[in-house]
Design a protein around this motif. Structure first.
Motif, PDB file in Angstrom:
ATOM      1  N   MET A 220      -8.214   2.529  11.382  1.00  0.00           N
ATOM      2  CA  MET A 220      -7.535   3.797  11.220  1.00  0.00           C
ATOM      3  C   MET A 220      -8.540   4.924  11.412  1.00  0.00           C
ATOM      4  SD  MET A 220      -5.548   5.095   7.879  1.00  0.00           S
ATOM      5  CE  MET A 220      -5.747   6.774   7.425  1.00  0.00           C
ATOM      6  N   ILE A 221      -8.201   5.822  12.293  1.00  0.00           N
ATOM      7  CA  ILE A 221      -9.041   6.993  12.512  1.00  0.00           C
ATOM      8  C   ILE A 221      -8.396   8.144  11.760  1.00  0.00           C
ATOM      9  CG2 ILE A 221      -9.934   8.597  14.209  1.00  0.00           C
ATOM     10  CD1 ILE A 221      -9.910   6.340  16.218  1.00  0.00           C
ATOM     11  N   GLY A 222      -9.136   8.671  10.841  1.00  0.00           N
ATOM     12  CA  GLY A 222      -8.601   9.751  10.031  1.00  0.00           C
ATOM     13  C   GLY A 222      -9.722  10.580   9.464  1.00  0.00           C
ATOM     14  N   PRO A 223      -9.401  11.416   8.521  1.00  0.00           N
ATOM     15  CA  PRO A 223     -10.467  12.237   7.919  1.00  0.00           C
ATOM     16  C   PRO A 223     -11.460  11.349   7.176  1.00  0.00           C
ATOM     17  CG  PRO A 223      -8.387  12.560   6.762  1.00  0.00           C
ATOM     18  CD  PRO A 223      -8.097  11.682   7.940  1.00  0.00           C
ATOM     19  N   TYR A 224     -12.712  11.531   7.503  1.00  0.00           N
ATOM     20  CA  TYR A 224     -13.772  10.743   6.874  1.00  0.00           C
ATOM     21  C   TYR A 224     -14.383  11.567   5.763  1.00  0.00           C
ATOM     22  CZ  TYR A 224     -18.160   8.320   6.204  1.00  0.00           C
ATOM     23  OH  TYR A 224     -19.213   7.660   5.653  1.00  0.00           O
ATOM     24  N   ARG A 225     -14.455  10.996   4.576  1.00  0.00           N
ATOM     25  CA  ARG A 225     -15.043  11.699   3.434  1.00  0.00           C
ATOM     26  C   ARG A 225     -16.424  11.146   3.162  1.00  0.00           C
ATOM     27  NH1 ARG A 225     -11.261  13.164  -1.358  1.00  0.00           N
ATOM     28  NH2 ARG A 225     -13.289  13.985  -1.834  1.00  0.00           N
ATOM     29  N   LEU A 226     -17.384  12.047   3.119  1.00  0.00           N
ATOM     30  CA  LEU A 226     -18.749  11.658   2.783  1.00  0.00           C
ATOM     31  C   LEU A 226     -18.857  11.444   1.282  1.00  0.00           C
ATOM     32  CD1 LEU A 226     -20.732  14.223   4.921  1.00  0.00           C
ATOM     33  CD2 LEU A 226     -20.530  11.795   5.356  1.00  0.00           C
ATOM     34  N   PRO A 227     -19.705  10.524   0.861  1.00  0.00           N
ATOM     35  CA  PRO A 227     -19.941  10.373  -0.580  1.00  0.00           C
ATOM     36  C   PRO A 227     -20.493  11.671  -1.159  1.00  0.00           C
ATOM     37  CG  PRO A 227     -20.929   8.557   0.646  1.00  0.00           C
ATOM     38  CD  PRO A 227     -20.447   9.558   1.646  1.00  0.00           C
ATOM     39  N   ALA A 228     -20.178  11.938  -2.403  1.00  0.00           N
ATOM     40  CA  ALA A 228     -20.580  13.189  -3.051  1.00  0.00           C
ATOM     41  C   ALA A 228     -22.093  13.367  -3.021  1.00  0.00           C
ATOM     42  CB  ALA A 228     -20.065  13.228  -4.488  1.00  0.00           C
ATOM     43  N   ARG A 229     -22.841  12.292  -3.216  1.00  0.00           N
ATOM     44  CA  ARG A 229     -24.303  12.390  -3.212  1.00  0.00           C
ATOM     45  C   ARG A 229     -24.817  12.853  -1.857  1.00  0.00           C
ATOM     46  NH1 ARG A 229     -28.717   9.283  -6.184  1.00  0.00           N
ATOM     47  NH2 ARG A 229     -30.490   9.527  -4.807  1.00  0.00           N
ATOM     48  N   THR A 230     -24.205  12.377  -0.774  1.00  0.00           N
ATOM     49  CA  THR A 230     -24.615  12.776   0.567  1.00  0.00           C
ATOM     50  C   THR A 230     -24.369  14.265   0.783  1.00  0.00           C
ATOM     51  OG1 THR A 230     -24.057  10.584   1.388  1.00  0.00           O
ATOM     52  CG2 THR A 230     -24.286  12.322   3.021  1.00  0.00           C
ATOM     53  N   VAL A 231     -23.246  14.754   0.296  1.00  0.00           N
ATOM     54  CA  VAL A 231     -22.927  16.171   0.443  1.00  0.00           C
ATOM     55  C   VAL A 231     -23.923  17.022  -0.327  1.00  0.00           C
ATOM     56  CG1 VAL A 231     -21.195  17.939  -0.033  1.00  0.00           C
ATOM     57  CG2 VAL A 231     -20.488  15.722   0.871  1.00  0.00           C
ATOM     58  N   VAL A 232     -24.253  16.621  -1.545  1.00  0.00           N
ATOM     59  CA  VAL A 232     -25.201  17.379  -2.367  1.00  0.00           C
ATOM     60  C   VAL A 232     -26.576  17.388  -1.713  1.00  0.00           C
ATOM     61  CG1 VAL A 232     -26.432  17.406  -4.567  1.00  0.00           C
ATOM     62  CG2 VAL A 232     -23.964  17.037  -4.524  1.00  0.00           C
TER      63      VAL A 232
ATOM     64  N   SER B 184     -27.298  17.020   1.441  1.00  0.00           N
ATOM     65  CA  SER B 184     -27.289  17.842   2.653  1.00  0.00           C
ATOM     66  C   SER B 184     -27.239  19.331   2.306  1.00  0.00           C
ATOM     67  CB  SER B 184     -26.129  17.458   3.562  1.00  0.00           C
ATOM     68  OG  SER B 184     -24.899  17.712   2.939  1.00  0.00           O
ATOM     69  N   MET B 185     -26.552  19.701   1.236  1.00  0.00           N
ATOM     70  CA  MET B 185     -26.518  21.107   0.824  1.00  0.00           C
ATOM     71  C   MET B 185     -27.887  21.562   0.331  1.00  0.00           C
ATOM     72  SD  MET B 185     -23.699  22.550   1.419  1.00  0.00           S
ATOM     73  CE  MET B 185     -23.834  23.998   0.414  1.00  0.00           C
ATOM     74  N   VAL B 186     -28.570  20.716  -0.436  1.00  0.00           N
ATOM     75  CA  VAL B 186     -29.911  21.054  -0.911  1.00  0.00           C
ATOM     76  C   VAL B 186     -30.849  21.220   0.283  1.00  0.00           C
ATOM     77  CG1 VAL B 186     -31.913  20.171  -2.162  1.00  0.00           C
ATOM     78  CG2 VAL B 186     -29.643  20.021  -3.176  1.00  0.00           C
ATOM     79  N   GLY B 187     -30.734  20.329   1.251  1.00  0.00           N
ATOM     80  CA  GLY B 187     -31.547  20.432   2.458  1.00  0.00           C
ATOM     81  C   GLY B 187     -31.275  21.722   3.210  1.00  0.00           C
ATOM     82  N   ALA B 188     -30.008  22.104   3.311  1.00  0.00           N
ATOM     83  CA  ALA B 188     -29.650  23.342   4.001  1.00  0.00           C
ATOM     84  C   ALA B 188     -30.223  24.558   3.272  1.00  0.00           C
ATOM     85  CB  ALA B 188     -28.131  23.456   4.115  1.00  0.00           C
ATOM     86  N   VAL B 189     -30.145  24.551   1.951  1.00  0.00           N
ATOM     87  CA  VAL B 189     -30.692  25.671   1.168  1.00  0.00           C
ATOM     88  C   VAL B 189     -32.210  25.748   1.352  1.00  0.00           C
ATOM     89  CG1 VAL B 189     -31.094  26.507  -1.187  1.00  0.00           C
ATOM     90  CG2 VAL B 189     -28.820  25.737  -0.504  1.00  0.00           C
ATOM     91  N   LEU B 190     -32.882  24.610   1.335  1.00  0.00           N
ATOM     92  CA  LEU B 190     -34.335  24.611   1.517  1.00  0.00           C
ATOM     93  C   LEU B 190     -34.726  25.119   2.902  1.00  0.00           C
ATOM     94  CD1 LEU B 190     -35.382  21.301  -0.253  1.00  0.00           C
ATOM     95  CD2 LEU B 190     -35.747  23.644  -1.029  1.00  0.00           C
ATOM     96  N   ILE B 191     -33.949  24.774   3.914  1.00  0.00           N
ATOM     97  CA  ILE B 191     -34.230  25.258   5.268  1.00  0.00           C
ATOM     98  C   ILE B 191     -34.057  26.772   5.328  1.00  0.00           C
ATOM     99  CG2 ILE B 191     -33.348  25.261   7.643  1.00  0.00           C
ATOM    100  CD1 ILE B 191     -32.901  22.226   7.290  1.00  0.00           C
ATOM    101  N   VAL B 192     -33.009  27.301   4.697  1.00  0.00           N
ATOM    102  CA  VAL B 192     -32.783  28.747   4.693  1.00  0.00           C
ATOM    103  C   VAL B 192     -33.935  29.455   3.977  1.00  0.00           C
ATOM    104  CG1 VAL B 192     -31.301  30.570   3.754  1.00  0.00           C
ATOM    105  CG2 VAL B 192     -30.283  28.615   4.930  1.00  0.00           C
ATOM    106  N   VAL B 193     -34.369  28.908   2.841  1.00  0.00           N
ATOM    107  CA  VAL B 193     -35.491  29.510   2.107  1.00  0.00           C
ATOM    108  C   VAL B 193     -36.758  29.483   2.962  1.00  0.00           C
ATOM    109  CG1 VAL B 193     -37.011  29.224   0.111  1.00  0.00           C
ATOM    110  CG2 VAL B 193     -34.535  29.067  -0.171  1.00  0.00           C
ATOM    111  N   LEU B 194     -36.997  28.378   3.639  1.00  0.00           N
ATOM    112  CA  LEU B 194     -38.174  28.272   4.498  1.00  0.00           C
ATOM    113  C   LEU B 194     -38.122  29.308   5.626  1.00  0.00           C
ATOM    114  CD1 LEU B 194     -40.765  26.747   5.294  1.00  0.00           C
ATOM    115  CD2 LEU B 194     -39.320  25.238   6.661  1.00  0.00           C
ATOM    116  N   LEU B 195     -36.954  29.477   6.225  1.00  0.00           N
ATOM    117  CA  LEU B 195     -36.821  30.478   7.287  1.00  0.00           C
ATOM    118  C   LEU B 195     -37.032  31.891   6.766  1.00  0.00           C
ATOM    119  CD1 LEU B 195     -33.811  29.003   9.291  1.00  0.00           C
ATOM    120  CD2 LEU B 195     -36.215  29.081   9.978  1.00  0.00           C
ATOM    121  N   LEU B 196     -36.553  32.170   5.557  1.00  0.00           N
ATOM    122  CA  LEU B 196     -36.775  33.491   4.958  1.00  0.00           C
ATOM    123  C   LEU B 196     -38.255  33.737   4.695  1.00  0.00           C
ATOM    124  CD1 LEU B 196     -33.786  33.747   2.472  1.00  0.00           C
ATOM    125  CD2 LEU B 196     -34.187  35.156   4.505  1.00  0.00           C
TER     126      LEU B 196
END
Length: 91
Positions: free
Chosen positions: A1-13, A15-27
């Motif tokens: 079945m091809i449908g909406p794929y949900r990432l595990p909550a830990r993976t989302v957290v 990836s969000m922490v990584g995104a925030v760290l990248i933004v801080v590094l760029l700043l």
């Protein structure tokens, strides 16, 4: 079945922490570029960004010195010196 794929909550957290760290590094990198450019006589907005960057650096430095001073006081005052930081396996 091809449908909406949900990432595990830990993976989302993670990836969000990584995104925030990248933004801080760029700043930080952008602020450093503005400081160098302002030293060489850049436009007004660069000088403002440089002042903000230098002020933020001063605030972070002061906070770090205060933290170290408090930790040193706890050690000399007979405390354990454990500030609750890393040093154990708390997975």
């Amino acid at each position: 079945m091809i449908g909406p794929y949900r990432l595990p909550a830990r993976t989302v957290v993670v990836s969000m922490v990584g995104a925030v760290l990248i933004v801080v590094l760029l700043l930080v990198i952008g602020g450093g570029v503005c400081v160098v450019w302002a030293e060489r006589g850049g436009p007004g907005w660069v000088r403002v960004a440089a002042r903000i960057t230098l002020a933020a650096g001063e605030q972070i430095g002061r906070a770090e010195r205060r933290r170290r001073r408090r930790a040193r006081y706890r050690i000399t005052a007979g405390g354990s010196g454990d500030s609750g930081g890393s040093g154990g396996s708390g997975d």
